[in-house]
Design a protein around this motif. Structure first.
Motif, PDB file in Angstrom:
ATOM      1  N   ARG A  26      35.415  11.139  16.243  1.00 12.96           N
ATOM      2  CA  ARG A  26      35.414  11.312  17.703  1.00 12.96           C
ATOM      3  C   ARG A  26      36.684  11.952  18.237  1.00 12.96           C
ATOM      4  N   ARG A  28      38.735  15.175  19.603  1.00 15.37           N
ATOM      5  CA  ARG A  28      38.427  16.445  20.285  1.00 15.37           C
ATOM      6  C   ARG A  28      39.119  17.561  19.514  1.00 15.37           C
ATOM      7  N   ASP A  71      32.229  16.465  18.755  1.00 15.28           N
ATOM      8  CA  ASP A  71      33.027  17.024  19.850  1.00 15.28           C
ATOM      9  C   ASP A  71      33.991  18.085  19.288  1.00 15.28           C
TER      10      ASP A  71
END
Ligand SMILES: Cc1cc2nc3c(=O)[nH]c(=O)nc-3n(C[C@H](O)[C@H](O)[C@H](O)COP(=O)(O)OP(=O)(O)OC[C@H]3O[C@@H](n4cnc5c(N)ncnc54)[C@H](O)[C@@H]3O)c2cc1C
Length: 317
Positions: A26, A28, A71
């Protein structure tokens, strides 16, 4: 300026593998890729389990498609400049580096992975470059089996490719080692001769194609043409290490070239700066590049977790 947990410079096998691990954590992630992977002229790659004899570009396209679950943003472009950020500019996000793309876009990140690969500098022989990745190749494990029992020419750029010739001798009785007139160490010559590898001392003037664009012969300086189905060379590997240098990573001398110093997880000497794939070493293997990217991806995430813990504790007072 956009802020990311991690920016990955280079979206080849190494960079995309790192992005996968970070995306699954998770984080970015921005991957910036200039779109010139090392093996782009090769129709097939080999020795890649589960993907043997498939296109290297298809592999990268499949990797990019997998990343859309996470992501992770993959952007076409070239990173043109990089600077470390001081504590003041780091801000609440703990940003450590700022990168500028050729387009002028600026991005900052807590961690940076450089996975920019290398450039193969071919010997300066007419005809070699046009056949690169097809009739002219470098790695016996990648492209040897396809030319088993064929006429194999090995053009020396140093004694190192005598080993190439010996590996290829396992695959064909018809291997010629072109020395380019350079003196061979006696033990190397003896080993080649003992295994029936022809030694050609006359310099190579050109590599010739047939009417269909297939490699057909090696022409020598004196005009003699010797038929060949494939040519193996040992290009000079020049790492695309500009971003690492700009960010202050330390290098060491290795096999006549400067190589960035990394630990087993791809950490450079600069905190928060990692490197993976061919930019850390010239091995010709997609699985190895993927493994280094995978390790760097997990190491960067662990590093970020440590930072997150430290900040959470500080916030609690
Ligand atoms: C002809 C040939 C055939 C090969 N065949 C095989 C094979 O059959 N099997 C095998 O396992 N291996 C093979 N290899 C080796 C394999 O291609 C490499 O090991 C692998 O591509 C390394 O992956 P990488 O991610 O480190 O680098 P690359 O795949 O080269 O990817 C690096 C990426 O970074 C990008 N980049 C560079 N600088 C910047 C920048 N400043 N900003 C943004 N992006 C940047 C490049 O454009 C590129 O897309 C072959 C190599 C060659 C040359």
């Amino acid at each position: 300026m956009q802020a990311w947990d991690v920016i990955i410079v280079g979206g080849g096998s190494a960079g995309l593998s790192a992005a996968l691990m970070l995306g699954r954590s998770r984080r970015r992630v921005l991957v910036v890729d200039a779109g010139r992977p090392r093996s782009r002229t090769a129709a097939h790659m080999h020795g890649v389990l589960g993907r043997d004899h498939t296109s290297p570009l298809d592999l990268l396209a499949a990797g990019r498609a997998e990343l859309t679950r996470y992501d992770v943003v993959v952007e076409s472009g070239e990173v043109a400049g990089a600077v470390p950020l001081d504590a003041e500019s780091a801000g609440a996000d703990g940003l450590s580096f700022e990168l500028e793309l050729e387009s002028g876009a600026r991005h900052a990140a807590r961690r940076v992975l450089v996975a920019t690969g290398l450039v193969d500098e071919l010997p300066d022989i007419p005809g070699l470059a046009g056949q690169w990745g097809r009739g002219v190749v470098l790695c016996p494990y990648c492209d040897g089996w396809e030319v088993r029992d064929e006429r194999i020419a090995v053009i020396a750029s140093g004694a190192a490719n005598a080993h190439q010739a010996q590996l290829l001798r396992e695959l064909s009785d018809d291997v010629t080692f072109f020395t380019g007139g350079a003196a061979l160490p006696p033990a190397t010559r003896e080993g080649l001769e003992a295994r029936g590898i022809a030694i050609e001392e006359r310099p190579v003037a050109e590599v010739l194609e047939d009417g269909d664009g297939r490699l057909r012969a090696v022409r020598l300086d004196d005009g003699t043409e010797l038929g060949a189905d494939v040519v193996f060379v040992a290009p000079r590997a020049v790492a695309n290490d500009g971003v690492l240098r700009e960010l202050g990573a330390r290098f060491m001398r290795q096999g006549g070239a400067q190589q960035v110093i990394v630990d087993d997880d791809g950490r450079t000497s600069v905190r928060g700066l990692y490197a993976a794939g061919n930019v850390i070493g010239p091995r010709s293997s997609v699985p190895w590049a993927m493994a280094t990217g995978n390790l760097a991806g997990t190491a960067m995430n662990a590093d970020l977790v440590e930072e997150d813990i430290r900040r959470a504790v500080e916030r609690r007072g």
